[in-house]
Design a protein around this motif. Sequence first.
Motif, PDB file in Angstrom:
ATOM      1  N   THR A 111     -71.418  37.134  39.875  1.00  0.00           N
ATOM      2  CA  THR A 111     -70.701  35.568  40.036  1.00  0.00           C
ATOM      3  C   THR A 111     -70.399  34.547  39.573  1.00  0.00           C
ATOM      4  OG1 THR A 111     -72.454  34.783  41.718  1.00  0.00           O
ATOM      5  CG2 THR A 111     -70.936  35.938  42.669  1.00  0.00           C
ATOM      6  N   GLU A 112     -69.414  34.730  37.789  1.00  0.00           N
ATOM      7  CA  GLU A 112     -69.367  34.706  37.778  1.00  0.00           C
ATOM      8  C   GLU A 112     -68.156  33.057  37.366  1.00  0.00           C
ATOM      9  OE1 GLU A 112     -71.379  34.171  34.441  1.00  0.00           O
ATOM     10  OE2 GLU A 112     -73.406  35.360  34.431  1.00  0.00           O
ATOM     11  N   PRO A 113     -68.729  31.881  36.723  1.00  0.00           N
ATOM     12  CA  PRO A 113     -67.969  30.803  37.219  1.00  0.00           C
ATOM     13  C   PRO A 113     -66.098  31.311  36.652  1.00  0.00           C
ATOM     14  CG  PRO A 113     -70.038  29.864  36.383  1.00  0.00           C
ATOM     15  CD  PRO A 113     -69.858  31.399  36.263  1.00  0.00           C
ATOM     16  N   GLY A 174     -81.675  34.715  31.670  1.00  0.00           N
ATOM     17  CA  GLY A 174     -80.409  33.344  32.163  1.00  0.00           C
ATOM     18  C   GLY A 174     -79.402  34.250  31.767  1.00  0.00           C
ATOM     19  N   VAL A 175     -78.533  33.730  32.362  1.00  0.00           N
ATOM     20  CA  VAL A 175     -76.425  32.880  32.702  1.00  0.00           C
ATOM     21  C   VAL A 175     -76.092  31.349  32.818  1.00  0.00           C
ATOM     22  CG1 VAL A 175     -75.927  35.601  32.515  1.00  0.00           C
ATOM     23  CG2 VAL A 175     -76.132  34.119  34.873  1.00  0.00           C
ATOM     24  N   ILE A 176     -74.965  31.646  32.333  1.00  0.00           N
ATOM     25  CA  ILE A 176     -74.340  29.723  33.158  1.00  0.00           C
ATOM     26  C   ILE A 176     -74.316  30.195  34.270  1.00  0.00           C
ATOM     27  CG2 ILE A 176     -72.730  28.979  32.555  1.00  0.00           C
ATOM     28  CD1 ILE A 176     -72.793  29.616  29.554  1.00  0.00           C
ATOM     29  N   TYR A 177     -74.239  29.287  35.283  1.00  0.00           N
ATOM     30  CA  TYR A 177     -73.928  29.351  36.603  1.00  0.00           C
ATOM     31  C   TYR A 177     -73.495  28.249  37.077  1.00  0.00           C
ATOM     32  CZ  TYR A 177     -75.249  31.452  41.668  1.00  0.00           C
ATOM     33  OH  TYR A 177     -75.020  32.285  43.108  1.00  0.00           O
ATOM     34  N   SER A 178     -72.968  27.588  36.368  1.00  0.00           N
ATOM     35  CA  SER A 178     -71.826  26.611  37.014  1.00  0.00           C
ATOM     36  C   SER A 178     -71.212  26.374  35.695  1.00  0.00           C
ATOM     37  CB  SER A 178     -72.660  25.927  37.495  1.00  0.00           C
ATOM     38  OG  SER A 178     -72.063  24.118  38.164  1.00  0.00           O
ATOM     39  N   VAL A 179     -70.173  26.021  35.988  1.00  0.00           N
ATOM     40  CA  VAL A 179     -69.257  24.926  34.351  1.00  0.00           C
ATOM     41  C   VAL A 179     -68.500  23.715  35.297  1.00  0.00           C
ATOM     42  CG1 VAL A 179     -67.519  25.222  33.080  1.00  0.00           C
ATOM     43  CG2 VAL A 179     -69.297  27.071  33.644  1.00  0.00           C
ATOM     44  N   ILE A 222     -79.553  26.572  38.765  1.00  0.00           N
ATOM     45  CA  ILE A 222     -78.445  25.130  39.179  1.00  0.00           C
ATOM     46  C   ILE A 222     -77.264  25.561  39.328  1.00  0.00           C
ATOM     47  CG2 ILE A 222     -77.761  23.140  37.532  1.00  0.00           C
ATOM     48  CD1 ILE A 222     -80.429  23.604  36.896  1.00  0.00           C
ATOM     49  N   SER A 223     -77.458  25.795  40.579  1.00  0.00           N
ATOM     50  CA  SER A 223     -76.095  26.404  41.426  1.00  0.00           C
ATOM     51  C   SER A 223     -75.410  26.173  41.327  1.00  0.00           C
ATOM     52  CB  SER A 223     -76.687  26.219  43.020  1.00  0.00           C
ATOM     53  OG  SER A 223     -76.019  27.169  44.346  1.00  0.00           O
ATOM     54  N   LEU A 224     -75.394  24.347  41.393  1.00  0.00           N
ATOM     55  CA  LEU A 224     -73.315  24.103  41.144  1.00  0.00           C
ATOM     56  C   LEU A 224     -73.926  22.029  40.628  1.00  0.00           C
ATOM     57  CD1 LEU A 224     -70.534  24.293  43.250  1.00  0.00           C
ATOM     58  CD2 LEU A 224     -71.183  21.820  42.082  1.00  0.00           C
TER      59      LEU A 224
END
Length: 666
Positions: A111-113, A174-179, A222-224
């Motif tokens: 689930t990538e932003p 890790g990946v970016i989870y929220s933008v 960092i969920s959102l």
Amino acid sequence: MNGGKTWSSWYNQSTAQLYHVSADNTFPYRLYSGQQESGSVGIKSRGDDGEITFRDWKPVAAEEYGYVVADPLDPEIIIGGKLTRFDRRTGQGQNILPVPVQTEDFRMIRTEPVVFSPLDPHLLFFASNTLWQTRDRGDHWETISPDLSRPNYELPATIGKYKEDATKQAHRRGVIYSVAPSPVDANRIWCGTDDGLIRLTTDGGKTWTNVTPPNISAWQKISLIEAGHFDANTAYAAVNTLRMDDLRPHIFATHDSGKTWTEIVNGIPAGQIVNAVREDPERKGLLFAGTEKGVYVSFDDGANWESLRLNLPATSVRDLIVKSDDLVVATHGRGFWILDNITPVRQLNRNYLDDLLFKPQTALRVRANLNTDTPLPPDEPAGENPPDGAMIDYFLSKDATGPVTIEIKDGKDQLVRKYSSADKPLEANPKRLRIPSYWIRLPQSLSTKAGMHRFLWDMHYTPVPNVEPEFPMTATYRNTAPEATSPWAPPGNYTVMLTVGGKTFSQPLTIEMDPRVKTSAADLQQQFNLSWKLYQLRLKLAPIGKKFGDVAEQLTKLKAKAAERPDVTQKLEAFAQVLTNFGPPHPRPGAPPSLFVLESTTRLFNEIQGADAAPTAAVKTAVADLDAKVEPMMNAWQKLIESDLTALNQQLKQAGFPEIKTESSS
């Protein structure tokens, strides 16, 4: 919040819709629940909220779940999944990943932003371990960040005896989870990773700063992140600590671009892990949080929280968003729920606990489906639309001791409609009902109980009194409204007045036309004027029509009773012949007797009110012709009651038969 009884959904790729209204009509929520079933015309939807079959929803992006956004400049283009550009006009999707085949430098999860800039409709962001942007819907991509995840990390104690093996296999993961692009500063973007980092750029991605709160560790997700809607320096972060066996809620707020953070979770109990936090775009400091078991609201910028779960099942809320005046949540059970019309929440003041009438949102004059239809079987769940009327919300600090009334007045201070808690609901006669009773919408009433309440005005004038409800064939299960006997209120400005306990509160209300309707204001006024003329005729003719029906019914019974008395039968038949002159020229066999002028008035009224358009020339001519017949008909009716019926009753009395009764002649 002690609101209504129902929650629902909105924002993923393949969903079906179900809508619930609370029993007390307070804060209704809609439910959309969906799971793609490939290869089908419709969608068989499953969610944590039940199972429904719906035909309106189509899968996009060829994914089971994930982010999905519509192009602000062309809503037929949908971008989402991992990663697809889908055109609803053709039904085709194209893969637009910036790196089509994963490499050592390109990491993704499921689930990538995918986020459009709130300030630039051409600019789209996509996140992997780096942040990407495109200005041509994914034909060309540019990376605007380095790898924002942790280069190394300590393994948590929660993995116990497996720590040694995991240490050997540890690598950058890790990946970016929220933008979160700022809605007030085009160069400011917040990013949160699934390994516990928050990064900020204030120059469109040229440089990035680590602004992570000091007590967040590598295995806290960092969920959102929510960028502030009123202050560029403000942001809110929902932090999920499930992997640390920490079941406490965690929300952080900053008002100085991440230099300092404050944890704001007072009122959210332990066990409610927070997955999402959002700021209302219209009221500063009004926050919503989605947790593992529901939804919470804060009216003071997170200093205090309270439950807004209402009817929502105890389900994991993974995201939420404020869309116009609606609050929308997405659940881990593939369900979507909508809290319709949060305007009263925006106006709520926790320090003011007296009776209150909230300012209504703008009401759209939208017609229901006009196609003849029947509801799905009662045992099959089905979708519903939002409330079809002007939503009037009010708060009572205590139970009212007398009637509660709502009045709607037009721009000239003329009464349009009045409701009272003492009104007796007008219900259909089950003996004359031509449709199943489970089709019918239950009548609403004004509540006198303490608490929040929602009442719907159908945007019509006062109905013609004592008219038995007629129901259309455009049926909806338990929500089929009766045919209106009064005109639509024209678009314009109105005043709503609530009276309770001797006090009157007022608020402005605006009615706007369905934006899809392009009829001019002049044509709509023509429609209203002619409808109003017929409405006034109906008010005048309805009492006569009722008497006509009563007389005809008594006459039929007397004819059966006098079957063996030719002398009486002859007099009854003669009177019946006179009575037929008031009925239709070619009555349908077996149809109940009716007053033809009233029947014609009703039919013409329904034709004019049936579409938002100026009346046709033929209808105008028919109304003028009908208007010319009303006065002669009323004079003839007066003569029938005062002369013919009086003479017949004398003859019936002499023959030992009961008289035909009627109220005072008119």
